[in-house]
Write a protein that holds these residues in place. Structure first.
Motif, PDB file in Angstrom:
ATOM      1  N   TRP A 228      57.362 107.872 -39.125  1.00  0.00           N
ATOM      2  CA  TRP A 228      55.914 108.070 -39.147  1.00  0.00           C
ATOM      3  C   TRP A 228      55.460 108.249 -40.601  1.00  0.00           C
ATOM      4  O   TRP A 228      55.887 109.169 -41.284  1.00  0.00           O
ATOM      5  CB  TRP A 228      55.564 109.296 -38.317  1.00  0.00           C
ATOM      6  N   ILE A 229      54.607 107.354 -41.067  1.00  0.00           N
ATOM      7  CA  ILE A 229      54.084 107.457 -42.430  1.00  0.00           C
ATOM      8  C   ILE A 229      52.742 108.190 -42.391  1.00  0.00           C
ATOM      9  O   ILE A 229      51.765 107.662 -41.821  1.00  0.00           O
ATOM     10  CB  ILE A 229      53.892 106.060 -43.071  1.00  0.00           C
ATOM     11  N   PRO A 230      52.653 109.384 -42.955  1.00  0.00           N
ATOM     12  CA  PRO A 230      51.391 110.132 -42.895  1.00  0.00           C
ATOM     13  C   PRO A 230      50.347 109.534 -43.841  1.00  0.00           C
ATOM     14  O   PRO A 230      50.678 108.836 -44.799  1.00  0.00           O
ATOM     15  CB  PRO A 230      51.797 111.533 -43.328  1.00  0.00           C
ATOM     16  N   HIS A 231      49.098 109.854 -43.556  1.00  0.00           N
ATOM     17  CA  HIS A 231      47.989 109.419 -44.401  1.00  0.00           C
ATOM     18  C   HIS A 231      47.830 110.405 -45.562  1.00  0.00           C
ATOM     19  O   HIS A 231      47.730 111.612 -45.343  1.00  0.00           O
ATOM     20  CB  HIS A 231      46.698 109.357 -43.573  1.00  0.00           C
ATOM     21  N   ASN A 232      47.808 109.869 -46.800  1.00  0.00           N
ATOM     22  CA  ASN A 232      47.665 110.725 -47.972  1.00  0.00           C
ATOM     23  C   ASN A 232      46.197 110.962 -48.301  1.00  0.00           C
ATOM     24  O   ASN A 232      45.379 110.038 -48.273  1.00  0.00           O
ATOM     25  CB  ASN A 232      48.338 110.088 -49.191  1.00  0.00           C
ATOM     26  N   MET A 233      45.888 112.195 -48.660  1.00  0.00           N
ATOM     27  CA  MET A 233      44.561 112.533 -49.142  1.00  0.00           C
ATOM     28  C   MET A 233      44.655 113.792 -50.010  1.00  0.00           C
ATOM     29  O   MET A 233      45.674 114.488 -49.993  1.00  0.00           O
ATOM     30  CB  MET A 233      43.576 112.739 -47.986  1.00  0.00           C
ATOM     31  N   ARG A 234      43.595 114.035 -50.752  1.00  0.00           N
ATOM     32  CA  ARG A 234      43.576 115.225 -51.608  1.00  0.00           C
ATOM     33  C   ARG A 234      42.280 115.985 -51.371  1.00  0.00           C
ATOM     34  O   ARG A 234      41.210 115.392 -51.255  1.00  0.00           O
ATOM     35  CB  ARG A 234      43.678 114.839 -53.082  1.00  0.00           C
ATOM     36  N   VAL A 235      42.397 117.300 -51.304  1.00  0.00           N
ATOM     37  CA  VAL A 235      41.201 118.141 -51.133  1.00  0.00           C
ATOM     38  C   VAL A 235      40.810 118.715 -52.484  1.00  0.00           C
ATOM     39  O   VAL A 235      41.638 118.809 -53.400  1.00  0.00           O
ATOM     40  CB  VAL A 235      41.459 119.278 -50.121  1.00  0.00           C
ATOM     41  N   PRO A 236      39.535 119.083 -52.630  1.00  0.00           N
ATOM     42  CA  PRO A 236      39.120 119.691 -53.909  1.00  0.00           C
ATOM     43  C   PRO A 236      39.823 121.022 -54.128  1.00  0.00           C
ATOM     44  O   PRO A 236      40.297 121.662 -53.192  1.00  0.00           O
ATOM     45  CB  PRO A 236      37.608 119.902 -53.730  1.00  0.00           C
ATOM     46  N   ARG A 237      39.865 121.419 -55.349  1.00  0.00           N
ATOM     47  CA  ARG A 237      40.385 122.755 -55.649  1.00  0.00           C
ATOM     48  C   ARG A 237      39.461 123.799 -55.051  1.00  0.00           C
ATOM     49  O   ARG A 237      38.261 123.624 -54.978  1.00  0.00           O
ATOM     50  CB  ARG A 237      40.507 122.956 -57.158  1.00  0.00           C
ATOM     51  N   LYS A 238      40.084 124.904 -54.632  1.00  0.00           N
ATOM     52  CA  LYS A 238      39.358 126.032 -54.054  1.00  0.00           C
ATOM     53  C   LYS A 238      38.577 125.620 -52.810  1.00  0.00           C
ATOM     54  O   LYS A 238      37.458 126.059 -52.588  1.00  0.00           O
ATOM     55  CB  LYS A 238      38.415 126.660 -55.082  1.00  0.00           C
ATOM     56  N   CYS A 239      39.157 124.776 -52.027  1.00  0.00           N
ATOM     57  CA  CYS A 239      38.515 124.296 -50.805  1.00  0.00           C
ATOM     58  C   CYS A 239      38.471 125.436 -49.781  1.00  0.00           C
ATOM     59  O   CYS A 239      39.487 126.060 -49.476  1.00  0.00           O
ATOM     60  CB  CYS A 239      39.316 123.116 -50.253  1.00  0.00           C
ATOM     61  N   SER A 240      37.280 125.713 -49.258  1.00  0.00           N
ATOM     62  CA  SER A 240      37.085 126.833 -48.335  1.00  0.00           C
ATOM     63  C   SER A 240      37.470 126.441 -46.914  1.00  0.00           C
ATOM     64  O   SER A 240      37.811 125.284 -46.617  1.00  0.00           O
ATOM     65  CB  SER A 240      35.634 127.288 -48.363  1.00  0.00           C
TER      66      SER A 240
END
Length: 608
Positions: A228-240
């Motif tokens: 299973w290849i997961p989907h890559n993403m990035r969240v902003p710093r200090k994400c609430s």
């Protein structure tokens, strides 16, 4: 008429009488005086000849003694070396620090530390304790975890930076009601450590101790018989929390498995109380080093304890890369400017800096000599044993020499353990950092020379486990003190040092709740025994109101609000936009992600 008066005045006015004396009589007297003078000269000459051999003998002995002293005396200190030029040693073992030009005031540093105060513990720490247990209203993981929701985390940086990501990953999975896959460690950053999670941390303990909070598995299951290849993403710093629900959850519902990349400081400081306590359970209870690392670390601590009842651990952070990035100048002349300037060229995004401005603003690490003077001024004597956690120190032994002169009992893991003992760890930067982490955590006093990840993690951990003294230089104030130290006595220097360090000693409540990184100031997880404190306050005060460990009359809850040279805290409890749009900048004026995207090794060099 004049004769009777002159006869009466002969004794009182011999000069006038000589003028009145007839010339014949005056001639006879002159002859007599000359003969007497000649006899006296002969007498003195004979006496001088009799003592001449004695004078010659004494002079010869003195010359011989001077020659022996010159031969046996230690070599003079090289006054051209900026690290050595002002350290002198006296016979009674007092260090005289003459920082500045010759002829200026001398600091006479007492050999022994303060005896009137306990410099090894906080007087009020016994009234505070770590409290991170979950509330009865915090649902069990089995009740809230949804099937087909898998969260993977790719951490970033060195050991301590990755530790923040590992801790926050559990909370992120809880917010998303997802199953967490054991985080992947960064193996490509500046540190280039190939270790995986299970080689640094006890993975089974990590999973089992958090079973009630979050479901954790070791690897992502296969999907329809395939990887299973997961989907890559990035969240902003200090994400609430709301940021995760609005940004990440919709993607997770669609993809079922996502991997959050460069996951460090991607969770807000301000969260629900129960989520904050979960953070503490992960960081202070679930993350445990593997047995080989623990055994070696405990061995180092034991060897320090065998040498002395108490010891200081110092995270020096005076490596060339750190100094190059800081843009500070340390008096090394053209050689220093050339060497550090060449290192700075690695990062194209770094602008030209103003060394004096950086130092005035408290952005420069103290030199090893300044750290030593700070500790001596705070009351630690020259007999104190120091463990130094550091990488390659800029200019090596020349830079360390003044610190070693102030604290001769100077140790590192390399001096406490043999090469054979360190061999299983020496090729892995994270494992070596873990050994330093253990010794620093177990020390009686921890001193940090910057506010990087290791300093923050250890400061928070030491607050949680009893507020063990943690000293961070108030660099903004100390800059002015070190600049003017040659104009004052040692007593005045030490008094100002204690004043400027108020609020920077790891005392309870010295940092306002919510200020700084949560990993450094886990205020939600620290409880106060108010009843015991009330009883203490109602009793007689031996030292008067406001006594503290520094020995000055200040409130025990003095907070380092005004002078703390703190990194920006780009915290936003709302749904955040791009970090550049929300003004999340570091001290260079550039966005963290902008730096790390262009030069992935930069941030880690600075902060771990």
């Amino acid at each position: 008429m004049l004769e009777p008066w002159l006869n009466r005045s002969t004794f009182a006015f011999p000069f006038l009488f000589s003028l009145y004396t007839p010339f014949s009589q005056r001639g006879n007297k002159i002859t007599t005086v000359k003969m007497a003078s000649h006899r006296r000269r002969n007498h003195y000459y004979k006496r001088f000849r009799s003592v001449l051999p004695l004078i010659s003998a004494v002079s010869g002995v003195l010359l011989i003694l001077f020659g022996l002293l010159t031969f046996l005396a230690p070599a003079p200190i090289d006054t051209n070396n900026p690290h050595h030029k002002n350290l002198l040693y006296t016979a009674n073992d007092i260090v005289e620090d003459t920082i500045g030009k010759p002829g200026e005031s001398v600091l006479h540093i007492p050999k022994k530390g303060r005896k009137d105060r306990d410099v090894w513990s906080s007087r009020n720490s016994k009234y505070f304790y770590g409290c991170s247990n979950a509330s009865n209203k915090f649902p069990n993981a089995d009740a809230i975890t949804h099937p087909n929701r898998y969260l993977l985390i790719a951490t970033s940086g060195g050991l301590n930076q990755q530790r923040t990501g590992i801790t926050d990953a559990v909370v992120a999975a809880r917010i998303l009601n997802a199953t967490l896959v054991v985080p992947k460690l960064d193996q490509k950053s500046f540190w280039k450590d190939s270790s995986d999670f299970s080689e640094i941390f006890d993975v089974d303990w990590y999973i089992s101790s958090l079973a009630n909070d979050v479901k954790i598995i070791k690897s992502l299951p296969r999907r329809r018989g395939k990887t299973w290849i997961p989907h890559n993403m990035r969240v902003p710093r200090k994400c609430s929390e709301r940021c995760y629900l609005n940004r990440v959850l919709p993607v997770l519902l669609k993809r079922h498995a996502i991997q959050l990349t460069k996951f460090d400081y991607r969770l807000a400081n301000k969260l629900d109380t129960q989520l904050q306590k979960l953070r503490c359970r992960v960081n202070y209870h679930a993350l445990k080093f593997t047995d080989p690392i623990l055994r070696m670390g405990e061995k180092l601590v034991h060897r320090m304890r065998m040498k002395s009842k108490h010891f200081i651990a110092l995270h020096l952070r005076f490596e060339p890369d750190m100094l190059a990035f800081s843009g500070c100048y340390y008096g090394g002349g053209d050689k220093e400017r050339k060497e550090l300037g060449a290192i700075r060229k690695r990062w194209k995004t770094l602008h030209a800096s103003n060394p004096d401005k950086e130092r005035r603003h408290g952005k420069c690490p103290l030199t090893p000599k300044e750290v030593g003077l700070m500790l001596r001024a705070l009351g630690y004597g020259s007999d104190v044993h120091i463990y130094v956690a550091s990488g390659e120190v800029y200019d090596g032994e020349d830079t360390l020499a003044p610190l070693k002169a102030l604290f001769p009992n100077f140790y590192t893991k390399e001096t406490l353990a043999s090469k054979e003992e360190l061999e299983p760890f020496s090729s892995f930067s994270s494992r070596m950092a873990a050994l330093d982490f253990i010794v620093c955590d177990e020390s009686d006093v921890f001193v940090t020379n910057n506010n990087g990840n290791m300093a923050k993690i250890l400061a928070g951990r030491r607050r949680y486990f009893g507020h063990k003294p943690t000293i961070r230089p108030n660099a903004k104030k100390l800059y002015r003190l070190f600049l003017n130290q040659t104009t004052m006595s040692w007593e005045a220097f030490a008094s100002k040092m204690r004043t400027f360090q108020r609020g920077f000693m790891g005392e309870p409540k010295e940092v306002r709740p919510g200020r700084g990184e949560f990993h450094e100031n886990p205020h939600t997880c620290i409880c106060e025994d108010s009843e015991a404190k009330a009883k203490k306050n109602s009793g007689p005060r031996k030292y008067g109101k406001g006594y503290d460990a520094l020995g000055d009359d200040i409130p025990s809850d003095y907070q380092n609000v005004d002078d703390e040279p703190e990194l920006p805290d780009p915290d936003d409890d709302g749904d955040q936009d791009d970090p550049q749009e929300t003004g999340q900048f570091n001290e260079t004026g550039m966005d963290y992600d902008e730096l790390t995207n262009e030069e992935p090794e930069l941030e880690e060099i600075l902060s771990d």
